[in-house]
Design a protein around this motif. Structure first.
Motif, PDB file in Angstrom:
ATOM      1  N   VAL A 179       0.867  -1.177   0.000  1.00 36.73           N
ATOM      2  CA  VAL A 179       0.000   0.000   0.000  1.00 36.73           C
ATOM      3  C   VAL A 179       0.902   1.224   0.000  1.00 36.73           C
ATOM      4  O   VAL A 179       1.751   1.370   0.885  1.00 36.73           O
ATOM      5  N   LYS A 180       0.764   2.053  -1.013  1.00 39.31           N
ATOM      6  CA  LYS A 180       1.586   3.261  -1.127  1.00 39.31           C
ATOM      7  C   LYS A 180       1.037   4.325  -0.190  1.00 39.31           C
ATOM      8  O   LYS A 180      -0.169   4.510  -0.071  1.00 39.31           O
ATOM      9  N   GLN A 181       1.937   5.024   0.458  1.00 38.63           N
ATOM     10  CA  GLN A 181       1.544   6.054   1.408  1.00 38.63           C
ATOM     11  C   GLN A 181       2.370   7.301   1.141  1.00 38.63           C
ATOM     12  O   GLN A 181       3.594   7.220   1.044  1.00 38.63           O
ATOM     13  N   THR A 182       1.726   8.461   1.034  1.00 38.47           N
ATOM     14  CA  THR A 182       2.460   9.699   0.843  1.00 38.47           C
ATOM     15  C   THR A 182       2.925  10.215   2.203  1.00 38.47           C
ATOM     16  O   THR A 182       2.311   9.929   3.227  1.00 38.47           O
ATOM     17  N   GLU A 183       4.005  10.959   2.195  1.00 37.19           N
ATOM     18  CA  GLU A 183       4.533  11.530   3.431  1.00 37.19           C
ATOM     19  C   GLU A 183       3.758  12.784   3.830  1.00 37.19           C
ATOM     20  O   GLU A 183       3.809  13.217   4.963  1.00 37.19           O
ATOM     21  N   GLU A 184       3.051  13.358   2.874  1.00 39.51           N
ATOM     22  CA  GLU A 184       2.343  14.610   3.113  1.00 39.51           C
ATOM     23  C   GLU A 184       1.042  14.359   3.864  1.00 39.51           C
ATOM     24  O   GLU A 184       0.246  13.501   3.499  1.00 39.51           O
ATOM     25  N   SER A 185       0.815  15.103   4.916  1.00 36.11           N
ATOM     26  CA  SER A 185      -0.431  15.016   5.670  1.00 36.11           C
ATOM     27  C   SER A 185      -1.503  15.821   4.961  1.00 36.11           C
ATOM     28  O   SER A 185      -1.210  16.827   4.309  1.00 36.11           O
ATOM     29  N   PRO A 186      -2.773  15.406   5.117  1.00 35.31           N
ATOM     30  CA  PRO A 186      -3.851  16.202   4.524  1.00 35.31           C
ATOM     31  C   PRO A 186      -3.887  17.588   5.155  1.00 35.31           C
ATOM     32  O   PRO A 186      -3.561  17.750   6.335  1.00 35.31           O
ATOM     33  N   LYS A 187      -4.256  18.559   4.375  1.00 35.47           N
ATOM     34  CA  LYS A 187      -4.329  19.937   4.856  1.00 35.47           C
ATOM     35  C   LYS A 187      -5.775  20.253   5.239  1.00 35.47           C
ATOM     36  O   LYS A 187      -6.649  20.328   4.396  1.00 35.47           O
ATOM     37  N   PHE A 188      -5.988  20.433   6.520  1.00 39.13           N
ATOM     38  CA  PHE A 188      -7.328  20.775   6.992  1.00 39.13           C
ATOM     39  C   PHE A 188      -7.228  21.406   8.371  1.00 39.13           C
ATOM     40  O   PHE A 188      -6.375  21.049   9.168  1.00 39.13           O
ATOM     41  N   PRO A 189      -8.115  22.349   8.670  1.00 40.61           N
ATOM     42  CA  PRO A 189      -8.074  23.035   9.966  1.00 40.61           C
ATOM     43  C   PRO A 189      -9.022  22.387  10.974  1.00 40.61           C
ATOM     44  O   PRO A 189     -10.030  22.952  11.352  1.00 40.61           O
TER      45      PRO A 189
END
Length: 111
Positions: free
Chosen positions: A91-101
């Motif tokens: 399962v590929k996972q990006t290092e970037e976290s989702p952007k949300f407040p």
């Protein structure tokens, strides 16, 4: 063993639990974000649907479990991910976290 217990065991020889799944629940709910908070006695897992371009996310389901059951869930997820990856690949996972407040307070984690 009491007579009542013997009757229950005869009806359910393997002590299996009969789990009912309604049509509504069987459809499932889509969520693409999970927020986790905990206290000394429970873990609260909010499953959230976050839509692109929409500033407001909605909690679609909240599950509250004991710390013991949270650890069992963790182990079950790890086991199932290993089986999934053995069949379908990593399962590929990006290092970037989702952007949300979002800030629900408490000790948080995300998945």
């Amino acid at each position: 063993m009491s007579e009542d217990q013997k009757k229950k065991d005869d009806k359910n020889p393997n002590n299996q639990i009969n789990i009912e799944l309604s049509e509504e629940i069987a459809e499932g709910v889509y969520a693409n974000l999970a927020m986790i908070a905990h206290s000394s006695s429970e873990f609260v897992i909010d499953f959230i649907r976050l839509m692109p371009g929409v500033p407001k996310a909605k909690v679609k389901s909240r599950i509250v479990v004991t710390p013991e059951h949270a650890k069992r869930l963790l182990n079950a997820l790890q086991d199932n991910i290993q089986k999934y990856e053995a069949t379908f690949g990593e399962v590929k996972q990006t290092e970037e976290s989702p952007k949300f407040p979002l800030n629900f307070g408490g000790t948080m984690g995300e998945a």
